[in-house]
Design a protein around this motif. Structure first.
Motif, PDB file in Angstrom:
ATOM      1  N   THR A  16       0.932  -1.117  -0.028  1.00 22.19           N
ATOM      2  CA  THR A  16      -0.205  -0.098  -0.020  1.00 22.19           C
ATOM      3  C   THR A  16       0.764   1.274  -0.095  1.00 22.19           C
ATOM      4  O   THR A  16       1.864   1.309   0.870  1.00 22.19           O
ATOM      5  CB  THR A  16      -0.739   0.159   1.219  1.00 22.19           C
ATOM      6  OG1 THR A  16      -1.941  -0.968   1.238  1.00 22.19           O
ATOM      7  CG2 THR A  16      -1.671   1.319   1.396  1.00 22.19           C
ATOM      8  N   VAL A  17       0.632   2.155  -0.915  1.00 21.01           N
ATOM      9  CA  VAL A  17       1.388   3.336  -0.965  1.00 21.01           C
ATOM     10  C   VAL A  17       0.204   4.591  -0.349  1.00 21.01           C
ATOM     11  O   VAL A  17      -0.655   4.674  -0.735  1.00 21.01           O
ATOM     12  CB  VAL A  17       1.723   3.822  -2.446  1.00 21.01           C
ATOM     13  CG1 VAL A  17       2.480   5.116  -2.474  1.00 21.01           C
ATOM     14  CG2 VAL A  17       2.339   2.632  -2.937  1.00 21.01           C
ATOM     15  N   ILE A  18       0.934   5.383   0.387  1.00 20.44           N
ATOM     16  CA  ILE A  18       0.183   6.628   1.109  1.00 20.44           C
ATOM     17  C   ILE A  18       1.009   7.679   0.712  1.00 20.44           C
ATOM     18  O   ILE A  18       2.156   7.796   1.170  1.00 20.44           O
ATOM     19  CB  ILE A  18       0.321   6.258   2.931  1.00 20.44           C
ATOM     20  CG1 ILE A  18      -0.301   4.930   3.198  1.00 20.44           C
ATOM     21  CG2 ILE A  18      -0.513   7.382   3.506  1.00 20.44           C
ATOM     22  CD1 ILE A  18      -1.970   5.067   3.106  1.00 20.44           C
ATOM     23  N   GLY A  19       0.310   8.709   0.401  1.00 25.81           N
ATOM     24  CA  GLY A  19       0.871   9.908  -0.288  1.00 25.81           C
ATOM     25  C   GLY A  19       0.629  10.921   0.909  1.00 25.81           C
ATOM     26  O   GLY A  19      -0.266  10.953   1.577  1.00 25.81           O
ATOM     27  N   SER A  20       1.606  12.001   0.846  1.00 20.56           N
ATOM     28  CA  SER A  20       1.383  13.171   1.828  1.00 20.56           C
ATOM     29  C   SER A  20       0.353  14.183   1.247  1.00 20.56           C
ATOM     30  O   SER A  20      -0.031  15.046   2.080  1.00 20.56           O
ATOM     31  CB  SER A  20       2.844  13.954   2.157  1.00 20.56           C
ATOM     32  OG  SER A  20       3.250  14.443   1.081  1.00 20.56           O
ATOM     33  N   GLY A  21       0.005  14.065  -0.004  1.00 19.45           N
ATOM     34  CA  GLY A  21      -0.474  15.608  -0.577  1.00 19.45           C
ATOM     35  C   GLY A  21       0.694  16.529  -0.975  1.00 19.45           C
ATOM     36  O   GLY A  21       1.990  16.212  -0.616  1.00 19.45           O
ATOM     37  N   THR A  22       0.329  17.620  -1.692  1.00 16.85           N
ATOM     38  CA  THR A  22       1.330  18.557  -1.875  1.00 16.85           C
ATOM     39  C   THR A  22       2.162  19.067  -0.721  1.00 16.85           C
ATOM     40  O   THR A  22       1.459  19.577   0.310  1.00 16.85           O
ATOM     41  CB  THR A  22       0.595  19.697  -2.798  1.00 16.85           C
ATOM     42  OG1 THR A  22      -0.261  19.218  -3.836  1.00 16.85           O
ATOM     43  CG2 THR A  22       1.722  20.792  -3.158  1.00 16.85           C
ATOM     44  N   VAL A  23       3.416  18.933  -0.808  1.00 15.47           N
ATOM     45  CA  VAL A  23       4.272  19.611   0.037  1.00 15.47           C
ATOM     46  C   VAL A  23       4.104  21.018   0.094  1.00 15.47           C
ATOM     47  O   VAL A  23       4.402  21.747  -0.755  1.00 15.47           O
ATOM     48  CB  VAL A  23       5.778  19.224  -0.113  1.00 15.47           C
ATOM     49  CG1 VAL A  23       6.657  19.984   1.070  1.00 15.47           C
ATOM     50  CG2 VAL A  23       5.738  17.661  -0.116  1.00 15.47           C
ATOM     51  N   SER A  24       3.738  21.731   1.120  1.00 17.08           N
ATOM     52  CA  SER A  24       3.384  23.140   1.180  1.00 17.08           C
ATOM     53  C   SER A  24       3.791  23.881   2.600  1.00 17.08           C
ATOM     54  O   SER A  24       3.707  23.136   3.733  1.00 17.08           O
ATOM     55  CB  SER A  24       1.941  23.088   0.919  1.00 17.08           C
ATOM     56  OG  SER A  24       1.645  24.737   0.981  1.00 17.08           O
ATOM     57  N   ASN A  25       4.489  25.068   2.436  1.00 14.81           N
ATOM     58  CA  ASN A  25       4.666  25.574   3.931  1.00 14.81           C
ATOM     59  C   ASN A  25       4.017  26.905   3.862  1.00 14.81           C
ATOM     60  O   ASN A  25       3.508  27.411   2.656  1.00 14.81           O
ATOM     61  CB  ASN A  25       6.137  26.028   3.944  1.00 14.81           C
ATOM     62  CG  ASN A  25       7.064  24.780   3.947  1.00 14.81           C
ATOM     63  OD1 ASN A  25       8.348  24.659   4.048  1.00 14.81           O
ATOM     64  ND2 ASN A  25       6.637  23.656   4.453  1.00 14.81           N
ATOM     65  N   ARG A  26       3.534  27.562   5.092  1.00 12.98           N
ATOM     66  CA  ARG A  26       2.889  28.688   5.268  1.00 12.98           C
ATOM     67  C   ARG A  26       3.810  29.881   5.194  1.00 12.98           C
ATOM     68  O   ARG A  26       2.914  30.950   4.546  1.00 12.98           O
ATOM     69  CB  ARG A  26       2.296  28.449   6.656  1.00 12.98           C
ATOM     70  CG  ARG A  26       0.961  27.971   6.872  1.00 12.98           C
ATOM     71  CD  ARG A  26       0.481  27.694   8.079  1.00 12.98           C
ATOM     72  NE  ARG A  26      -0.796  27.046   8.118  1.00 12.98           N
ATOM     73  CZ  ARG A  26      -0.755  25.562   8.693  1.00 12.98           C
ATOM     74  NH1 ARG A  26       0.278  25.205   9.042  1.00 12.98           N
ATOM     75  NH2 ARG A  26      -2.107  24.719   8.485  1.00 12.98           N
ATOM     76  N   ASP A  27       5.005  29.830   5.006  1.00 15.79           N
ATOM     77  CA  ASP A  27       5.827  30.725   4.552  1.00 15.79           C
ATOM     78  C   ASP A  27       5.767  30.976   3.055  1.00 15.79           C
ATOM     79  O   ASP A  27       6.419  29.978   2.265  1.00 15.79           O
ATOM     80  CB  ASP A  27       7.398  30.594   5.027  1.00 15.79           C
ATOM     81  CG  ASP A  27       8.444  31.503   4.670  1.00 15.79           C
ATOM     82  OD1 ASP A  27       7.936  32.525   4.152  1.00 15.79           O
ATOM     83  OD2 ASP A  27       9.750  31.196   4.543  1.00 15.79           O
ATOM     84  N   PRO A  28       5.390  31.913   2.355  1.00 11.02           N
ATOM     85  CA  PRO A  28       5.455  31.961   1.150  1.00 11.02           C
ATOM     86  C   PRO A  28       6.769  32.235   0.528  1.00 11.02           C
ATOM     87  O   PRO A  28       7.048  31.624  -0.853  1.00 11.02           O
ATOM     88  CB  PRO A  28       4.718  33.451   0.878  1.00 11.02           C
ATOM     89  CG  PRO A  28       4.705  34.276   2.031  1.00 11.02           C
ATOM     90  CD  PRO A  28       5.079  33.160   3.435  1.00 11.02           C
ATOM     91  N   GLY A  29       7.858  32.338   1.026  1.00 11.76           N
ATOM     92  CA  GLY A  29       9.167  32.352   0.824  1.00 11.76           C
ATOM     93  C   GLY A  29       9.574  31.215   0.194  1.00 11.76           C
ATOM     94  O   GLY A  29      10.658  30.971  -0.460  1.00 11.76           O
TER      95      GLY A  29
END
Length: 339
Positions: free
Chosen positions: A259-272
């Protein structure tokens, strides 16, 4: 360990062990013919594979050959199950903010997850093949884990031990098909074509301090046509770590090995930190000025997704793909006329 699957003309490819620097490999098919066979018998095969990996890195195995990413399949060319989460809620927050919609409070304690197509995963150098660019072609840089057999009702504390491999992902999305699909109330189908994975899958111990048992603590860097899109940190702003996602996925059913489990799009709250998908950048543009200015991918564009360690070494190898227009089914893939 670092493991890969080489293309050999069969659906499931051939299992190999890859050197730490990704330059060479040795066959492992005498131990397990495929990655799925390895995952089915992980406990009994792990020690022998580790011994072979150590010999490869010492340079004293007789069957060492150069590793070429163009020959690599996805580590699991097809899997029994692909469950993709949305573990970085900063991504969902931006989408809703751009629509002037409120973020439902339950999403902060109840993970989002969908079950995607897992029968045609593609490799790190395979083209992204789409029939129509008007469908809104987008990349999504993610991290994924692969499990052994996970019992139904597993708790987070016990889920950690079921994570056997970590991979890098490009979860290709067709953004302009999503609104109509989601309006039906049944989730994604046409808007999620074949997902691409890194050329190698890595065991947790291989990552050292960059894997804390629950998340990868390194940046995920995405480029389009050589231009940086973003490099958010995979260990920051992760609202649901992988053991939590495993607990969620196994709430009402067991999960089979592979079974493969994905994190979803890697995203930070820092827009930089930039973005891991074009949709997120477009949402930021809408929030700032009312209109998106960044286009989705076009035919001929090249995507590159990679994770580098602090020394600059590639951990999984780069996912490097070109976007190509689908020309239609070939004669050999069409069903023969009945006689």
């Amino acid at each position: 360990m670092k493991l890969a699957t080489l293309k050999n003309g069969t659906r499931d490819g051939q299992l190999v062990v890859v050197s730490r620097d990704l330059s060479s490999y040795v066959l492992a098919s005498d131990l397990a013919p495929t990655m799925q066979a390895l995952l089915d018998h992980w406990a009994s095969l792990e020690a022998a594979l580790q011994e072979r990996y150590d010999a490869l890195n010492r340079g004293d195995h007789p069957g060492i050959m150069p590793f070429v990413f163009e020959r690599a399949e996805a580590p699991l060319p097809r899997a029994f199950q692909w469950c993709d989460g949305s573990a970085y809620l900063s991504h969902a927050e931006l989408v809703r903010k751009a629509r002037k919609a409120e973020m439902p409070s339950f999403l902060y304690h109840d993970p989002l997850m969908y079950q995607g197509a897992s029968d045609t995963f593609i490799g790190p150098r395979d083209d992204i093949v789409v029939a129509d660019a008007a469908w809104g072609i987008d990349l999504e840089a993610e991290i994924a884990v692969v499990t052994d057999d996970v019992p139904m009702g597993v708790r987070r504390a016990d889920a950690v031990k079921h994570i056997k491999l970590i991979m890098l992902v490009n979860d290709v999305s067709l953004r302009n098909l999503m609104p109509h699909e989601l309006s039906k109330g049944f989730g994604f189908f046409h808007s999620k074509p074949s997902t691409a994975f890194s050329g190698v899958a890595v065991t947790p111990d291989e990552l050292g301090t960059h894997w804390d048992g629950a998340k990868l603590n390194l940046r995920v860097t995405s480029h389009i046509n050589g231009k940086l899109l973003g490099q958010p940190h995979a260990g920051i702003d992760l609202d649901f770590d992988f053991p939590t996602l495993l607990e969620h996925a196994a709430k009402t059913r067991s999960l089979s090995a592979g079974t493969v489990i994905g994190s979803g799009t890697v995203s930070n709250r820092d827009p930089g930190a930039g973005s891991s998908c074009l949709q997120e950048r477009r949402m930021l543009e809408i929030i700032a000025g009312g209109e998106p200015s960044t286009p989705f991918l076009s035919f001929g564009d090249e995507v590159r997704i990679e994770v580098l360690d602090p020394s600059g070494a590639s951990v999984f190898g780069a996912i490097r793909q070109k976007v190509r227009q689908y020309a239609g089914p070939t004669q050999s893939s069409q069903a023969e006329e009945p006689v």
